[in-house]
Design a protein around this motif. Sequence first.
Motif, PDB file in Angstrom:
ATOM      1  N   PHE A   1       0.833  -1.202   0.000  1.00 41.26           N
ATOM      2  CA  PHE A   1       0.000   0.000   0.000  1.00 41.26           C
ATOM      3  C   PHE A   1       0.871   1.256   0.000  1.00 41.26           C
ATOM      4  N   TYR A   2       1.888   1.245   0.838  1.00 38.58           N
ATOM      5  CA  TYR A   2       2.772   2.401   0.899  1.00 38.58           C
ATOM      6  C   TYR A   2       3.516   2.592  -0.427  1.00 38.58           C
TER       7      TYR A   2
ATOM      8  N   ARG B   1       3.148   5.933  -3.597  1.00 40.34           N
ATOM      9  CA  ARG B   1       4.185   6.762  -4.201  1.00 40.34           C
ATOM     10  C   ARG B   1       3.987   6.949  -5.714  1.00 40.34           C
ATOM     11  N   LEU B   2       2.904   6.364  -6.231  1.00 43.97           N
ATOM     12  CA  LEU B   2       2.520   6.641  -7.618  1.00 43.97           C
ATOM     13  C   LEU B   2       1.779   7.967  -7.722  1.00 43.97           C
ATOM     14  N   ILE B   3       1.221   8.429  -6.593  1.00 45.33           N
ATOM     15  CA  ILE B   3       0.401   9.635  -6.605  1.00 45.33           C
ATOM     16  C   ILE B   3       1.318  10.839  -6.417  1.00 45.33           C
ATOM     17  N   THR B   4       2.062  11.144  -7.427  1.00 44.07           N
ATOM     18  CA  THR B   4       3.017  12.239  -7.396  1.00 44.07           C
ATOM     19  C   THR B   4       3.283  12.701  -8.820  1.00 44.07           C
ATOM     20  N   THR B   5       3.956  13.839  -8.951  1.00 43.35           N
ATOM     21  CA  THR B   5       4.261  14.338 -10.298  1.00 43.35           C
ATOM     22  C   THR B   5       5.413  13.578 -10.932  1.00 43.35           C
ATOM     23  N   ASP B   6       6.127  12.771 -10.153  1.00 38.48           N
ATOM     24  CA  ASP B   6       7.241  11.981 -10.680  1.00 38.48           C
ATOM     25  C   ASP B   6       7.116  10.535 -10.204  1.00 38.48           C
ATOM     26  N   PRO B   7       6.084   9.822 -10.688  1.00 40.88           N
ATOM     27  CA  PRO B   7       5.836   8.468 -10.180  1.00 40.88           C
ATOM     28  C   PRO B   7       6.851   7.458 -10.711  1.00 40.88           C
ATOM     29  N   GLN B   8       7.131   6.466  -9.885  1.00 40.19           N
ATOM     30  CA  GLN B   8       7.923   5.314 -10.307  1.00 40.19           C
ATOM     31  C   GLN B   8       6.946   4.146 -10.435  1.00 40.19           C
ATOM     32  N   TRP B   9       6.548   3.864 -11.657  1.00 40.69           N
ATOM     33  CA  TRP B   9       5.424   2.975 -11.889  1.00 40.69           C
ATOM     34  C   TRP B   9       5.648   1.557 -11.395  1.00 40.69           C
ATOM     35  N   HIS B  10       6.905   1.127 -11.289  1.00 38.41           N
ATOM     36  CA  HIS B  10       7.151  -0.236 -10.809  1.00 38.41           C
ATOM     37  C   HIS B  10       6.764  -0.398  -9.339  1.00 38.41           C
ATOM     38  N   LEU B  11       6.623   0.724  -8.615  1.00 33.90           N
ATOM     39  CA  LEU B  11       6.249   0.632  -7.208  1.00 33.90           C
ATOM     40  C   LEU B  11       4.801   0.169  -7.027  1.00 33.90           C
ATOM     41  N   GLY B  12       4.030   0.175  -8.090  1.00 33.06           N
ATOM     42  CA  GLY B  12       2.660  -0.315  -7.998  1.00 33.06           C
ATOM     43  C   GLY B  12       2.562  -1.827  -8.143  1.00 33.06           C
TER      44      GLY B  12
END
Length: 251
Positions: A212-213, A217-228
């Motif tokens: 979840f955490y 971190r996808l909810i940002t202007t610079d997301p790191q998509w692998h974190l999903g």
Amino acid sequence: MSTETIADRASLPPADRAPGFSRALAHEWVATRTMRSNWLLIAAAVVLQVLVTVLGHDSRDTGDITFEKVAGVMWLFVPIIAAIGVNSFGTEYRYRTITTTLLTVRPRAHVLLAKAIAVGAVALGAQAMLLAVSWLVLALSGAAPTAPTTLVIGVGALVYAVLSALIGLALAGLVRAAVLPIALLVVWPQVEMFLINRLELPEWALVVLEPFYSARRLITTDPQWHLGLPMLVLAAILLGAAAVLLTRRDA
């Protein structure tokens, strides 16, 4: 003597025939979007979204800064949207209509698939509405977020909301109740925050153990998509387990 003719027998459907996926999907779509509790949940989420946006806006900040700040705390009440997924199973078990559903749809996995699509669609629409409400409030304040910021942050928020709703659906299917899954959805992210401060683990381990955490971190202007990915995998595992149990146990 029976008056039933051969023609009458030929017109009867096979005894083992049951509505397939299209019928199940139509039923779940109607049930999900007409459930009164779902509309109450969405209305509560809208009110919270307006309050958070109004309170979070600083006249010294740009619309982009405020939109990212507001979106960044959405996880605090995302369980409200996730509860839509819980309701899909929880309500049926509460009123014992699940028995009819499972007896009239074959294979049973189609029930879960139909629920997942309907819940995902409603959660997607509800989260999009919340984002639109925030954007509109900021626009009326003269600080409308730019299109690129709105798009990037919005996609991350939509992914997080849909995965949360699917996890809620899967948990309700596993435990055949509503209260425990909702409690888990509220407590789980908090436990992850506790672990962040307590465990000295490599970054990759924290990402995996805190789905979840990581997805937040996808909810940002610079997301790191692998974190999903950890949250996506968690949703897939829970849905798979729910599907297996659904096909092997009594309603």
